[in-house]
Design a protein around this motif. Structure first.
Motif, PDB file in Angstrom:
ATOM      1  N   ARG A 330       0.853  -1.189   0.000  1.00 61.54           N
ATOM      2  CA  ARG A 330       0.000   0.000   0.000  1.00 61.54           C
ATOM      3  C   ARG A 330       0.891   1.242   0.000  1.00 61.54           C
ATOM      4  N   LEU A 387      -3.199   7.650   5.835  1.00 65.40           N
ATOM      5  CA  LEU A 387      -3.527   6.983   7.096  1.00 65.40           C
ATOM      6  C   LEU A 387      -4.781   6.130   6.950  1.00 65.40           C
ATOM      7  N   GLU A 388      -5.783   6.674   6.272  1.00 65.65           N
ATOM      8  CA  GLU A 388      -7.027   5.938   6.065  1.00 65.65           C
ATOM      9  C   GLU A 388      -6.803   4.689   5.214  1.00 65.65           C
ATOM     10  N   GLY A 389      -5.899   4.790   4.228  1.00 63.61           N
ATOM     11  CA  GLY A 389      -5.635   3.665   3.343  1.00 63.61           C
ATOM     12  C   GLY A 389      -4.607   2.689   3.873  1.00 63.61           C
ATOM     13  N   GLY A 390      -4.052   2.939   5.044  1.00 68.50           N
ATOM     14  CA  GLY A 390      -3.053   2.048   5.622  1.00 68.50           C
ATOM     15  C   GLY A 390      -1.763   2.017   4.824  1.00 68.50           C
ATOM     16  N   GLU A 392       1.892   1.902   3.635  1.00 68.73           N
ATOM     17  CA  GLU A 392       3.141   1.410   4.217  1.00 68.73           C
ATOM     18  C   GLU A 392       4.352   2.197   3.733  1.00 68.73           C
ATOM     19  N   ILE A 407       2.610   8.966  10.578  1.00 66.23           N
ATOM     20  CA  ILE A 407       1.675   7.844  10.417  1.00 66.23           C
ATOM     21  C   ILE A 407       2.381   6.499  10.522  1.00 66.23           C
ATOM     22  N   ALA A 409       4.909   5.205   8.561  1.00 69.03           N
ATOM     23  CA  ALA A 409       5.176   4.567   7.268  1.00 69.03           C
ATOM     24  C   ALA A 409       6.609   4.833   6.845  1.00 69.03           C
ATOM     25  N   HIS A 450       9.700  -2.823   7.316  1.00 68.56           N
ATOM     26  CA  HIS A 450       9.059  -3.978   7.939  1.00 68.56           C
ATOM     27  C   HIS A 450      10.000  -4.695   8.904  1.00 68.56           C
ATOM     28  N   ASP A 453      10.048  -2.674  12.028  1.00 60.66           N
ATOM     29  CA  ASP A 453       8.827  -2.916  12.796  1.00 60.66           C
ATOM     30  C   ASP A 453       8.883  -4.261  13.509  1.00 60.66           C
ATOM     31  N   ARG A 466       2.667  -9.599   5.052  1.00 61.85           N
ATOM     32  CA  ARG A 466       2.938  -8.181   5.237  1.00 61.85           C
ATOM     33  C   ARG A 466       4.056  -7.960   6.253  1.00 61.85           C
TER      34      ARG A 466
END
Length: 485
Positions: A330, A387-390, A392, A407, A409, A450, A453, A466
């Motif tokens: 995304r 933010l709404e669409g998530g 990355e 956010i 990302a 990722h 994270d 993901r």
């Protein structure tokens, strides 16, 4: 085809748009021994120069006529003449790009008439060595950087006098030009848009030369603001397309527009020279570059050189490799219209999901984007939609980094300005090589994000795609490291 919508909110405190004079100045910075001059207050030029210097990490020649409150009301004609005389005496440029600003656009002065009178006086008193003066209307209260670039390029190709203007020969068919016959290589005029970096322009020139043609870039930032160390200081640009090359553009048998922002200028030049015209909205991705190569093959009668075939094979393989990371990722974008469509189309081709795309201004090229929607808005709009669409991964200028941090990302710096990373002139998005580099950079940023994270939030049992957007073997290695295999 994308639906282009305009945000219904008032512009926020996090703008994305840059002014028309800034975009126009960039065109003249790609010409040799040139001096862009902003006809307005000192603050207009100071702000633009600060952005350009931070982006390129190079000294940027830029002057202003220094219009004050008094001269704006009583008339700035005398200030214009005095400043142009001073620039000619001190900097001695071969090309002067005179860019209007909001102050001089709304004052009601006949700037065009003043410039015509000055050019007539200059050619009468000092005909030898007189610079080419190109006036461009670039009101900073309308449009944006891309509009200023387009206006400056159109004014340039309309103003430059051709050496063969009085020739009885048909333009584009002189000895050594036209259909590629004769001993001299065919000249190709390449009008470029603002999405192409210096490295992109180098690759584009190498591609055209591989087919036995001689490209002339207009403008050519790869010769002026590519990060080279000049042998000595000079007050004007230290490289780029020279006036002599511009005066011979009527010898080109073929005109290529590399970027939608240059499309109108390409039509104007073709009308003046009767040369063949081919247009490309962008040169990012396999299909876009293949289209250009096919046109060059048909024009030259040659097949692609081995190095071109090799570069294409690398991009084809890179599309497969990066698909394991970027497929389904995304991604949110915020860039100038031409760059937005170029970068977004390439990522869409590899399977990424464009969850948010924000452009500072509207342009016809936006409707050609292969995803659903593009919003005309600012960075506040980007943050809310990403933010709404998530999202990355956020791709955009250094100004986008703060949005990505807020956010949570990843961020990939592409566009203008880039001031928190070195080598902005070497960042590539176009051609076979540039497209591959963009895909690899985007995939690596996503992998880094990722993995960071995962280290920060290490919880056994979370091993979805993901979390580890690699391939099945990499995921197996991670599982074995985390579980008692």
């Amino acid at each position: 085809m994308a639906r282009v919508v305009t945000s219904d909110r008032r512009p926020g405190l996090d703008p994305l748009r840059f002014s028309q004079p800034l975009g126009g100045a960039l065109v003249f910075l790609g010409l040799a021994a040139a001096m862009p001059v902003m006809h307005g207050s000192k603050g207009c030029a100071s702000f633009a120069k600060a952005l350009l210097t931070r982006h390129f990490n190079e000294p940027v020649p830029l002057q202003t006529t220094g219009v004050t409150e008094v001269s704006a009301v009583l008339g700035s004609g005398d200030d214009l003449v005095a400043n142009l005389d001073g620039i000619r005496a001190k900097q001695n440029p071969r090309i002067i790009g005179l860019l209007t600003t909001g102050v001089t656009e709304v004052s009601g002065e006949d700037v065009a008439g003043q410039v015509r009178q000055y050019i007539a006086m200059m050619n009468h008193t000092t005909p030898e060595g007189a610079p080419l003066i190109v006036r461009v209307s670039t009101p900073d209260f309308a449009g944006g950087l891309s509009d200023g670039w387009s206006a400056a390029l159109r004014s340039l190709v309309a103003t430059v006098p051709f050496d063969h203007a009085d020739s009885d020969e048909y333009p584009g068919t002189r000895s050594g030009f036209g259909a590629g016959t004769g001993s001299a290589p065919e000249t190709v005029a390449v009008l470029v848009g603002p999405s192409l970096s210096a490295a992109d322009l180098d690759e584009l020139c190498a591609l055209i030369r591989s087919f036995g043609m001689a490209p002339v870039l207009v403008p050519d930032l790869s010769g002026s603001l590519d990060g080279h160390l000049a042998p000595s200081w000079q007050p004007t640009t230290t490289g780029g397309t020279g006036l002599a090359q511009l005066r011979r553009l009527d010898e080109a048998g073929l005109i290529i527009t590399a970027g939608a922002t240059a499309a109108e200028a390409g039509v104007d030049l073709a009308a003046r020279t009767a040369a063949d015209l081919v247009q490309h909205d962008h040169l990012s991705g396999l299909a876009a570059v293949d289209s250009l190569v096919a046109e060059l093959m048909a024009r030259s009668g040659r097949g692609p050189a081995p190095e071109v075939r090799r570069a294409r094979a690398r991009l084809a393989d890179g599309l497969l490799d990066t698909h394991f990371v970027l497929g389904g990722a995304r991604i949110a974008l915020a860039m100038e219209p031409e760059a937005l469509v170029a970068v977004g189309s390439l990522l869409h081709d590899v399977g990424a999901e464009i969850v948010a795309a924000v452009s500072p201004t509207d342009a016809p090229v936006l409707a050609t984007a292969p995803w659903d929607e593009i919003v005309i808005g600012d960075l506040t709009e980007l943050e809310e939609r990403a933010l709404e669409g998530g999202a990355e991964l956020l791709i955009g200028s250094s100004h986008v980094r703060a949005v990505a941090d807020r956010i949570g990302a990843a961020h990939l710096a592409v566009g203008f300005p880039i001031y928190d990373r070195l080598g902005s002139a070497l960042r590539t998005t176009a051609g076979y090589g540039g497209s591959l580099r963009l895909l690899v950079d985007a995939a690596n940023r996503l992998l880094d994000h990722h993995q960071a994270d995962h280290r920060a939030d290490h919880r056994p049992g979370r091993h979805d795609v993901r979390e580890h957007p690699l391939n099945s073997f990499d995921q197996l290695d991670v599982l074995c490291q985390e579980s008692p295999c």
